[in-house]
Design a protein around this motif. Sequence first.
Motif, mmCIF file in Angstrom:
data_model
loop_
_atom_site.group_PDB
_atom_site.id
_atom_site.type_symbol
_atom_site.label_atom_id
_atom_site.label_comp_id
_atom_site.label_asym_id
_atom_site.label_seq_id
_atom_site.Cartn_x
_atom_site.Cartn_y
_atom_site.Cartn_z
ATOM 1 N N GLN A 173 29.245 59.041 55.585
ATOM 2 C CA GLN A 173 30.508 59.530 56.148
ATOM 3 C C GLN A 173 31.478 60.004 55.076
ATOM 4 N N GLY A 174 30.932 60.627 54.032
ATOM 5 C CA GLY A 174 31.809 61.171 53.000
ATOM 6 C C GLY A 174 32.352 60.129 52.031
ATOM 7 N N TRP A 175 31.808 58.929 52.090
ATOM 8 C CA TRP A 175 32.205 57.876 51.152
ATOM 9 C C TRP A 175 30.954 57.364 50.459
ATOM 10 N N PHE A 176 31.116 56.679 49.355
ATOM 11 C CA PHE A 176 29.989 55.990 48.772
ATOM 12 C C PHE A 176 30.204 54.498 48.953
ATOM 13 N N ALA A 177 29.361 53.896 49.806
ATOM 14 C CA ALA A 177 29.418 52.433 49.990
ATOM 15 C C ALA A 177 28.832 51.810 48.731
ATOM 16 N N SER A 178 29.641 51.040 48.031
ATOM 17 C CA SER A 178 29.301 50.635 46.665
ATOM 18 C C SER A 178 28.054 49.787 46.567
ATOM 19 N N ASP A 179 27.487 49.843 45.388
ATOM 20 C CA ASP A 179 26.422 48.943 44.946
ATOM 21 C C ASP A 179 27.030 47.538 44.854
ATOM 22 N N LEU A 180 26.438 46.590 45.545
ATOM 23 C CA LEU A 180 26.982 45.223 45.536
ATOM 24 C C LEU A 180 26.152 44.270 44.674
ATOM 25 N N THR A 181 25.180 44.826 43.938
ATOM 26 C CA THR A 181 24.322 43.960 43.133
ATOM 27 C C THR A 181 25.023 43.581 41.830
ATOM 28 N N GLY A 182 24.293 42.904 40.976
ATOM 29 C CA GLY A 182 24.905 42.345 39.771
ATOM 30 C C GLY A 182 25.020 43.294 38.598
ATOM 31 N N ASP A 183 24.714 44.598 38.793
ATOM 32 C CA ASP A 183 24.846 45.500 37.657
ATOM 33 C C ASP A 183 26.299 45.550 37.189
ATOM 34 N N ARG A 184 26.477 45.571 35.875
ATOM 35 C CA ARG A 184 27.820 45.440 35.331
ATOM 36 C C ARG A 184 28.723 46.620 35.688
ATOM 37 N N HIS A 185 28.163 47.827 35.681
ATOM 38 C CA HIS A 185 28.993 49.006 35.947
ATOM 39 C C HIS A 185 28.837 49.534 37.361
ATOM 40 N N ALA A 186 27.572 49.640 37.801
ATOM 41 C CA ALA A 186 27.360 50.179 39.149
ATOM 42 C C ALA A 186 27.680 49.139 40.215
ATOM 43 N N GLY A 187 27.550 47.870 39.876
ATOM 44 C CA GLY A 187 27.708 46.826 40.880
ATOM 45 C C GLY A 187 28.865 45.895 40.603
ATOM 46 N N LEU A 188 28.700 44.663 41.055
ATOM 47 C CA LEU A 188 29.790 43.700 40.968
ATOM 48 C C LEU A 188 29.614 42.736 39.798
ATOM 49 N N GLY A 189 28.780 43.143 38.814
ATOM 50 C CA GLY A 189 28.494 42.249 37.695
ATOM 51 C C GLY A 189 29.727 41.742 36.975
ATOM 52 N N ALA A 190 30.758 42.573 36.914
ATOM 53 C CA ALA A 190 31.954 42.185 36.164
ATOM 54 C C ALA A 190 32.948 41.419 37.033
ATOM 55 N N TRP A 191 32.680 41.361 38.336
ATOM 56 C CA TRP A 191 33.612 40.680 39.240
ATOM 57 C C TRP A 191 33.289 39.183 39.284
ATOM 58 N N SER A 192 34.314 38.358 39.423
ATOM 59 C CA SER A 192 34.082 36.922 39.603
ATOM 60 C C SER A 192 34.001 36.641 41.103
ATOM 61 N N VAL A 193 33.533 35.442 41.437
ATOM 62 C CA VAL A 193 33.525 35.019 42.844
ATOM 63 C C VAL A 193 34.936 35.124 43.415
ATOM 64 N N ALA A 194 35.919 34.701 42.616
ATOM 65 C CA ALA A 194 37.311 34.744 43.087
ATOM 66 C C ALA A 194 37.747 36.183 43.357
ATOM 67 N N ASP A 195 37.322 37.139 42.499
ATOM 68 C CA ASP A 195 37.659 38.549 42.710
ATOM 69 C C ASP A 195 37.145 39.018 44.073
ATOM 70 N N ILE A 196 35.890 38.668 44.368
ATOM 71 C CA ILE A 196 35.268 39.129 45.615
ATOM 72 C C ILE A 196 35.949 38.481 46.821
ATOM 73 N N VAL A 197 36.214 37.172 46.705
ATOM 74 C CA VAL A 197 36.862 36.471 47.820
ATOM 75 C C VAL A 197 38.232 37.077 48.096
ATOM 76 N N GLU A 198 38.986 37.352 47.032
ATOM 77 C CA GLU A 198 40.325 37.917 47.222
ATOM 78 C C GLU A 198 40.238 39.322 47.821
ATOM 79 N N TYR A 199 39.273 40.087 47.335
ATOM 80 C CA TYR A 199 39.098 41.457 47.828
ATOM 81 C C TYR A 199 38.785 41.460 49.316
ATOM 82 N N LEU A 200 37.838 40.615 49.723
ATOM 83 C CA LEU A 200 37.446 40.580 51.133
ATOM 84 C C LEU A 200 38.543 39.970 52.000
ATOM 85 N N GLY A 201 39.248 39.006 51.444
ATOM 86 C CA GLY A 201 40.239 38.289 52.238
ATOM 87 C C GLY A 201 41.555 39.031 52.382
ATOM 88 N N THR A 202 41.904 39.826 51.366
ATOM 89 C CA THR A 202 43.214 40.485 51.396
ATOM 90 C C THR A 202 43.119 42.001 51.333
#
Lengths: 396, 243
Positions: A202-231
């Motif tokens: 739909q004209g967006w790129f649904a992000s890579d959620l795997t542990g890759d440092r740049h393409a994915g969430l490798g650099a994110w902490s658990v707290a980062d993800i929880v805050e992102y989803l929660g707020t």
Amino acid sequence: MKTILKTLAAALAVVAVPAAAQTVNAGKYQVIIGDCEGCHGKDLAGGVELQTPFGKLVSSNITPDKDTGIGNYSAEDFKQAMTKGVAPGGKRLYPAMPYPYYAHLDDRSLTDMWNYLKTVKPVKKSINVNQLRFPYNLRIGMLGWNAMFFHPKPIVQDPAKSAAWNRGAYLVNGPAHCGACHAPKNMFGADKSTALTGTSLQGWFASDLTGDRHAGLGAWSVADIVEYLGTGRSNRSMASGPMAEVVEYSTSQMSNADLTAIAVYLKDLPPSRGNGGAATGVDVQMKAGAVAYDISCAACHGRDGKGSAIFPPLAGNANITQVRADTIVRMVLAGGKAVATPTAPTGPGMPSLGWRLNNDQVANILTYVRNNWGNQAPAVSPETVGRIRGSLRSGS
Amino acid sequence: MQHPSRALSRRSLLASAAAMAVLAGSADGKSLSGTVPWSPFAGEPPRPVNPLGWYFFNPGEAATIEAIVDRFIPGDHLSPGGKACGCAVYIDRQLAGAFGQASRLYMKGPFMPGLPTQGFQGDLTPAGRYRLGLRALADYTNTTYKKDFRALTAEQQDEVLAGLDGGKITLKLKPGFSSKEFFELMLQNTMEGFFADPLYGGNKNMASWKMIGFPGARYDYRDHIDKHNQPYPNGPVSIYGQV
């Protein structure tokens, strides 16, 4: 002693919720996890258009209205639709309705959900669901699709992992149906694998959620993800576009324990093949990009790319360094709007800069942003920007 | 012993406090939520003018205006001249648009002489004033010098312009539209073209902004707030992001 017992009994009476109300409440939470409102609308009466590569689908009315909704369903009908993709009368549902994911729901959750849906205000609203192109508009085709792609395997619990991880695995691969957007699709619109390595839709790129440092969430902490989803925001990024809706209708209303479970599970996903690595041989683009960034972007996102509380950072922001640049090109050209949630109510907007920046300038800026402050991602070409500009203008 | 009136006032104070509480309780406290509306591609950016050709002036008029703006702003070590900066193009596009038609102004009679602070009070639109003024100027130079204005030497051109400004030359215009007013209109519009954003046709390459050290449409000076008594190091930026 008697008084104490009396008080206790009274307290219990207040706390105890009748079983019927309990299942309804639990069902409401299942509806939240399943993000039903995301497609069926806030009133669940449907009518939300879904652009697919095969044409337009419009979500159905799932309020208990007898004529236009699911008021005539039995509990068993509901379970069949949810877990097999078959509506009463043998009508095949399209897998835009994520029954391949809902198939993992246990009986208890389905019963709760059904009990809740029966209490929703019925809305009389007739929906012309199937507006797909020929031959996709023939529902019989879904028989073949199911035969080829619909093989729900139970989500196996891994006793070696924590309870949170197991709960996360269930939520992500089951009711929360993250893969519906974040798993790459084959030419039939089925998930290529369950790996959440990201895909365009739909004209967006649904992000890579795997542990890759740049393409994915490798650099994110658990707290980062929880805050992102929660707020809807964290110090890493802000949710906009389709994800903003997911946050609004679903994740922002999930319990902290469930969000943590999702984060723990995602953080344990093995890294994808990455985004192709840093751009090379782009000195000219980088230099021009730095100048243009300074003029058009730095005031909000900062010369250091760190953003601020209401402006998302670009440094370390996984949305910036996805393998494909659909989301960020779109963001620059058309602007964007972050989700507003009770905890982060601002919902800041990004202005459209498409009138001011030509394709070369956008490509330069994005190549610079994708390869600065520790970010690493392939260059963005002016042709890519031009293609996306064209598709946004034509509204697809 | 307590003074009666004081006791009374204490009682009435309590009563009024109670009344306040009731009022506050019934007042409608509302908390608003939700976000401001937003839509993609929002905004009404100004459109840059097409730099080619003339939209209002005929070729003779255009050449005259180009000569005039070059006398108002002669090219020198400070900046290129008015013509090279596009001032004539700016004026042409303005006259072809809303400004030229005075579309923002009430343009029906009666037309009465106004005070100097009230601006032009006649029935001519700016486009009409330029058309009439340039024709009268051509008549004047052809009668006096047997040449069009653009063919005069720089000294002669200055002489004519100074004459219009100082009242020594009276063109055949209309009652209520003096030669000095024509001069001032052209000078005013030339300055606008010289200093306005390049998207309007003048100020080519932001020459005037570079001349005076104006940084243009930049909007973030946080890195420089603490740098007292130091010149700002960055050049100008136009609305369209040109540097």
